[in-house]
Design a protein around this motif. Structure first.
Motif, mmCIF file in Angstrom:
data_model
loop_
_atom_site.group_PDB
_atom_site.id
_atom_site.type_symbol
_atom_site.label_atom_id
_atom_site.label_comp_id
_atom_site.label_asym_id
_atom_site.label_seq_id
_atom_site.Cartn_x
_atom_site.Cartn_y
_atom_site.Cartn_z
ATOM 1 N N LEU A 128 19.657 -13.901 45.462
ATOM 2 C CA LEU A 128 20.089 -14.564 44.207
ATOM 3 C C LEU A 128 19.161 -14.357 43.010
ATOM 4 C CD1 LEU A 128 21.800 -17.988 44.928
ATOM 5 C CD2 LEU A 128 22.766 -15.949 43.884
ATOM 6 N N PRO A 129 17.835 -14.620 43.151
ATOM 7 C CA PRO A 129 16.980 -14.447 41.953
ATOM 8 C C PRO A 129 17.024 -13.021 41.406
ATOM 9 C CG PRO A 129 15.795 -15.611 43.689
ATOM 10 C CD PRO A 129 17.066 -15.112 44.302
ATOM 11 N N LEU A 130 17.115 -12.035 42.320
ATOM 12 C CA LEU A 130 17.154 -10.635 41.866
ATOM 13 C C LEU A 130 18.446 -10.360 41.108
ATOM 14 C CD1 LEU A 130 15.804 -8.885 45.089
ATOM 15 C CD2 LEU A 130 14.558 -9.370 42.987
ATOM 16 N N MET A 131 19.572 -10.841 41.685
ATOM 17 C CA MET A 131 20.855 -10.576 41.029
ATOM 18 C C MET A 131 20.959 -11.324 39.704
ATOM 19 S SD MET A 131 23.371 -10.359 44.306
ATOM 20 C CE MET A 131 24.837 -10.004 43.349
ATOM 21 N N LEU A 132 20.341 -12.511 39.645
ATOM 22 C CA LEU A 132 20.335 -13.248 38.369
ATOM 23 C C LEU A 132 19.548 -12.468 37.314
ATOM 24 C CD1 LEU A 132 19.804 -16.942 39.542
ATOM 25 C CD2 LEU A 132 21.865 -15.958 38.534
ATOM 26 N N GLY A 133 18.581 -11.656 37.776
ATOM 27 C CA GLY A 133 17.788 -10.849 36.848
ATOM 28 C C GLY A 133 18.389 -9.488 36.585
ATOM 29 N N GLY A 134 19.612 -9.253 37.074
ATOM 30 C CA GLY A 134 20.322 -8.026 36.740
ATOM 31 C C GLY A 134 20.115 -6.888 37.727
ATOM 32 N N VAL A 135 19.432 -7.171 38.875
ATOM 33 C CA VAL A 135 19.229 -6.102 39.866
ATOM 34 C C VAL A 135 20.558 -5.869 40.599
ATOM 35 C CG1 VAL A 135 17.954 -5.423 41.948
ATOM 36 C CG2 VAL A 135 16.811 -6.746 40.144
ATOM 37 N N GLU A 136 20.880 -4.624 40.812
ATOM 38 C CA GLU A 136 22.145 -4.263 41.458
ATOM 39 C C GLU A 136 22.131 -4.798 42.904
ATOM 40 O OE1 GLU A 136 24.871 -2.139 43.825
ATOM 41 O OE2 GLU A 136 22.754 -1.556 43.900
ATOM 42 N N ARG A 137 23.305 -5.219 43.392
ATOM 43 C CA ARG A 137 23.349 -5.961 44.648
ATOM 44 C C ARG A 137 22.747 -5.200 45.827
ATOM 45 N NH1 ARG A 137 28.287 -9.425 47.347
ATOM 46 N NH2 ARG A 137 27.221 -9.834 49.299
ATOM 47 N N ARG A 138 23.062 -3.891 45.952
ATOM 48 C CA ARG A 138 22.582 -3.146 47.114
ATOM 49 C C ARG A 138 21.051 -3.066 47.100
ATOM 50 N NH1 ARG A 138 26.276 1.867 48.372
ATOM 51 N NH2 ARG A 138 27.774 0.217 48.085
ATOM 52 N N ALA A 139 20.495 -2.795 45.926
ATOM 53 C CA ALA A 139 19.035 -2.706 45.809
ATOM 54 C C ALA A 139 18.409 -4.076 46.094
ATOM 55 C CB ALA A 139 18.657 -2.240 44.412
ATOM 56 N N ALA A 140 19.059 -5.115 45.592
ATOM 57 C CA ALA A 140 18.549 -6.473 45.798
ATOM 58 C C ALA A 140 18.568 -6.818 47.289
ATOM 59 C CB ALA A 140 19.408 -7.471 45.023
ATOM 60 N N GLN A 141 19.637 -6.424 47.951
ATOM 61 C CA GLN A 141 19.796 -6.752 49.366
ATOM 62 C C GLN A 141 18.729 -6.017 50.214
ATOM 63 O OE1 GLN A 141 23.740 -7.452 49.679
ATOM 64 N NE2 GLN A 141 23.758 -8.179 51.782
ATOM 65 N N ALA A 142 18.434 -4.781 49.822
ATOM 66 C CA ALA A 142 17.421 -4.018 50.567
ATOM 67 C C ALA A 142 16.056 -4.687 50.438
ATOM 68 C CB ALA A 142 17.369 -2.589 50.024
ATOM 69 N N ARG A 143 15.748 -5.116 49.218
ATOM 70 C CA ARG A 143 14.455 -5.772 49.000
ATOM 71 C C ARG A 143 14.395 -7.104 49.742
ATOM 72 N NH1 ARG A 143 10.299 -5.483 45.100
ATOM 73 N NH2 ARG A 143 9.217 -7.471 44.903
ATOM 74 N N ALA A 144 15.504 -7.836 49.691
ATOM 75 C CA ALA A 144 15.567 -9.142 50.362
ATOM 76 C C ALA A 144 15.376 -8.963 51.865
ATOM 77 C CB ALA A 144 16.902 -9.815 50.069
ATOM 78 N N ALA A 145 16.005 -7.936 52.419
ATOM 79 C CA ALA A 145 15.913 -7.710 53.866
ATOM 80 C C ALA A 145 14.463 -7.419 54.263
ATOM 81 C CB ALA A 145 16.816 -6.558 54.265
ATOM 82 N N ARG A 146 13.728 -6.705 53.412
ATOM 83 C CA ARG A 146 12.330 -6.401 53.728
ATOM 84 C C ARG A 146 11.492 -7.673 53.717
ATOM 85 N NH1 ARG A 146 10.731 -0.911 50.639
ATOM 86 N NH2 ARG A 146 8.813 -1.140 51.850
ATOM 87 N N TRP A 147 11.765 -8.540 52.760
ATOM 88 C CA TRP A 147 11.024 -9.799 52.722
ATOM 89 C C TRP A 147 11.377 -10.675 53.927
ATOM 90 C CZ3 TRP A 147 6.846 -11.900 51.197
ATOM 91 C CH2 TRP A 147 6.195 -11.426 50.060
ATOM 92 N N MET A 148 12.634 -10.645 54.311
ATOM 93 C CA MET A 148 13.042 -11.445 55.471
ATOM 94 C C MET A 148 12.353 -10.918 56.743
ATOM 95 S SD MET A 148 17.020 -12.355 54.768
ATOM 96 C CE MET A 148 17.125 -13.417 56.194
ATOM 97 N N ALA A 149 12.278 -9.598 56.853
ATOM 98 C CA ALA A 149 11.618 -9.018 58.025
ATOM 99 C C ALA A 149 10.145 -9.415 58.044
ATOM 100 C CB ALA A 149 11.771 -7.502 57.994
ATOM 101 N N THR A 150 9.530 -9.386 56.865
ATOM 102 C CA THR A 150 8.115 -9.774 56.751
ATOM 103 C C THR A 150 7.896 -11.204 57.247
ATOM 104 O OG1 THR A 150 7.909 -8.348 54.838
ATOM 105 C CG2 THR A 150 6.229 -10.031 55.091
ATOM 106 N N LEU A 151 8.884 -12.047 57.012
ATOM 107 C CA LEU A 151 8.748 -13.464 57.383
ATOM 108 C C LEU A 151 9.357 -13.753 58.757
ATOM 109 C CD1 LEU A 151 9.487 -14.790 53.827
ATOM 110 C CD2 LEU A 151 7.396 -15.250 55.088
#
Lengths: 246, 470
Positions: A128-151
């Motif tokens: 959500l924060p990425l998409m609210l900042g205008g990041v395209e959904r696929r790119a946002a999802q890839a970044r989110a998945a990496r953070w989720m894996a980290t946690l």
């Protein structure tokens, strides 16, 4: 357009400087009718620092957190944010729309009940924060998945929140708070609804993803064990700082 | 900690949020959302079907020259149609308002969370408008079909000497489009306006800090308006023309109904506070306390559930007096046109009350269902505490039924005050008038009881699979 508004302030310094507090509050006051929530609080929060804010119920902890985070505007005083990417500005002088833009690009939030949306899957909450900042959904999802894996949430991306444990939900909230790489993360009783073992895991995840990366973490808590994990403990009483120690 | 994420570059968040990416995500909703979205669609469908029928009927009475009605009676018919339109407008508007609120009620939590994250107001407005407008449009389309199905049945109603026919019930295209535009437009405007509190005080909405208050000043305003209505009624004799008289009567009725709708929540709060202060012990006292606290938590929401019955109570006095007047007129020596007018007056009154009750039944059922979803946390918490299901059901009924009797009594008195200057005390106290009041109250209570009962399976469903409180 709000996101691109140039926020000018006398405190502004050149982008890239780090030898100043990430957040600096001066003489903050806030009242709700006859109730004085903050009676002149001053505090400095430095990069790479985890600060616990403690105090009895009604001492002004949450109000301070909300004023520092630009959720509420103080009645008087200043809250100066120094974001190396965007320069410095006083949140107290901004309108609601400008404060929202600052929250989006500079702050992250982890609250007791996560502020997660139960309608969305775990990864959709994080993007959500990425998409609210205008990041395209696929790119946002890839970044989110990496953070989720980290946690430690790999494989749980498509789960709905009801299918996750309390600890996992809070880690989703941490991933969401971190995904946009904020300067300061605010956590309001982040372990309040968790058992002591899960609470330890959540605090560890929170600290490693913020302080250990040179970011600032502000935790409002009643739990002395949580406060112990932080670098500094600020005690509030009657809307004033009564103690500030390491 | 895994270094992969920490080494990611800082994302550029200076772009504009893309509605086409966010809308499918945020408007999709969970399974519970999808179920509860049927409610506003159903409410908009009912309000559309009924509004189109009423608009078509009103148009018919404004075109009576086409069916050969004596020109001296056309004005009377048009005036009576206007009165019926006003009487029906308020319950229909209330149902429309309910439909709007239902379409936006689960939105606030979602949008205030997004506001906290930093979503710009413009984006929240667009998302809201898209959601409310979409639901309204879906409901309106179903309602248009419903109206067309209903039209042949309503067309069998006899006016001006014969069945009016299907064509008379279907409004002209401009009126139909205007009705649809007003309904969808109302949903869109209300969604945008209702967003103000989310955008300005995200925490207030998110943590339910904003009290849904009602002020005593409302009671004073109510008395002043009712007094003004009464005075207007007394001066009706001085009206220079039929048009002025009709406008005054229409204004009086409209003002009376609007006053009731605006001041109802204050009355509910007053009654519930008294209930909370009462002592007692045992399951009855617990039910009473829970019911009263539920009302005090949001008097406006509960008012929306009982307002329909209150409106019908108000209207029932006018209906009763109208029927008594029709009977009185029927007793004299009359021309065939007078006989037809009296019969039509009686038919019109009964039709008006039937449509009012249909609106009421739809409104109460939709609200009772919505209330189960809205108070999900309360019911789940009470269930976990070991509250018997029967007591939960009693509490749900009591929330609505306890204040209902007093509210209806106040509404009936307000109706009597409105109609007294027009008809005189004899007609207000006529047995037929009193019968209409008691009948409306009895039917109203029955509808409420049935509506709450009809939504019991929903409560069971919520208790058996409660959504997580995140």
């Amino acid at each position: 357009m709000i996101e691109r508004t140039e926020l000018k302030h006398p405190f502004s310094g050149p982008p890239g400087t780090t030898e100043r507090p990430a957040l600096c509050a001066r003489a903050l006051t806030k009242t709700y009718g006859p109730t004085v929530a903050l009676a002149g609080v001053s505090i400095e929060l430095w990069p790479g620092e985890a600060v616990a804010v403690m105090g009895a119920s009604g001492s002004g902890k949450s109000t301070l957190l909300h004023c520092l985070a630009g959720v509420l505007a103080p009645d008087s005083g200043a809250v100066v944010l120094h974001d190396p990417r965007h320069g410095s500005l006083d949140l107290a002088g901004l309108d609601a729309e400008e404060r929202a833009a600052v929250r989006l690009r500079s702050f992250g939030f982890v609250f007791q009940q996560g502020l997660l949306l139960p309608e969305l899957t775990a990864v959709e909450n994080v993007v959500l924060p990425l998409m609210l900042g205008g990041v395209e959904r696929r790119a946002a999802q890839a970044r989110a998945a990496r953070w989720m894996a980290t946690l430690g949430l790999a494989g749980l991306e498509e789960r709905r929140l009801g299918q996750l444990s309390g600890g996992q939900q809070q880690r989703v909230a941490i991933a969401r708070a971190q995904v946009a790489d904020p300067v300061v993360v605010f956590a309001d009783e982040p372990t309040g609804a968790l058992d002591s073992s899960t609470s330890g895991e959540v605090m560890s995840a929170l600290l490693s993803s913020t302080r250990d990366r040179g970011r600032t973490l502000v935790v409002v808590t009643h739990d002395p064990l949580v406060a112990e994990t932080c670098d500094r403990v600020v005690h509030l009483a009657d809307g004033l700082v009564r103690g500030d120690g390491r | 900690m895994n270094a992969a994420a920490t080494q990611l570059h800082t994302p550029d968040l200076t772009g504009r949020a893309r509605l086409r990416d966010l809308a499918p995500l945020l408007l999709r909703g969970g399974p519970a959302d999808r179920r509860s979205r049927l409610l506003p669609v159903a409410a908009f469908a009912v309000v559309t079907a009924l509004t189109l029928t009423v608009a078509g009927g009103a148009e018919f009475f404004l075109r009576l020259d086409e069916v050969g009605v004596d020109s001296s009676y056309q004005g009377v018919y048009a005036a009576l149609a206007c009165v019926a339109l006003v009487v029906l407008a308020v319950p229909l508007l209330a149902l429309c308002g309910s439909a709007v609120r239902l379409s936006t009620r689960r939105r606030d939590t979602r949008l205030s969370s997004m506001r906290l994250l930093g979503a710009p107001r413009r984006l929240l407005v667009r998302l809201s408008v898209l959601e409310a407008g979409g639901l309204a449009l879906a409901g309106v389309l179903v309602g248009v079909v419903g109206h067309l199905v209903l039209a042949p049945l309503v067309g069998t109603v006899r006016f001006v000497g014969g069945p009016i026919g299907t064509a008379a019930v279907v409004p002209s295209l401009p009126v139909a489009f205007l009705t649809i535009a007003v309904l969808v437009g109302t949903a869109v405007v209300a969604a945008a306006l209702g967003l103000q509190k989310v955008a300005i005080t995200p925490l207030g909405v998110r943590t339910r800090e904003l009290p849904a208050g009602a002020h005593w000043v409302r009671a004073v305003v109510a008395l002043v308006v009712i007094g003004a209505i009464s005075l207007a009624g007394r001066s009706l004799g001085a009206a220079g023309s039929l048009l002025v008289a009709v406008l005054v009567v229409v204004g009086m009725l409209g003002a009376g109904l609007a006053v009731l709708n605006v001041h109802g929540p204050w009355l509910l709060r007053l009654l519930s506070r008294r209930s909370v202060r009462r002592g007692g012990s045992g399951p009855g006292a617990v039910t009473r306390l829970l019911a009263a606290r539920t009302v005090l938590d949001d008097p406006r929401a509960v008012w929306r559930q009982v307002s329909g019955v209150a409106m019908v109570s108000y209207v029932s006095v006018i209906v009763g007096a109208g029927l008594a007047l029709a009977n009185l007129t029927a007793a004299g020596d009359r021309s065939p046109a007078d006989v037809m007018l009296t019969d039509d007056l009686r038919t019109g009154i009964l039709l008006t009350i039937a449509i009012a009750f249909a609106t009421l039944a739809a409104s109460i059922t939709v609200h009772a269902a919505a209330e189960v979803f809205d108070r999900r946390d309360l019911y789940v918490a009470l269930d976990r505490l070991g509250t018997p299901r029967a007591q939960l059901e009693r509490t749900r009924r009591q929330v609505v039924l306890r204040p209902l009797f007093t509210v209806c009594l106040v509404s009936a008195v307000a109706g009597a005050v409105t109609v007294l200057p027009l008809t005189g005390a004899a007609l207000v106290l006529d047995p037929l008038t009193l019968l209409a009041v008691v009948g409306a109250l009895g039917l109203g209570l029955l509808v409420v009881r049935l509506a709450v009962g009809a939504t019991t399976p929903l409560l069971r469903q919520v208790l058996e699979s409660p959504e997580p409180v995140v």
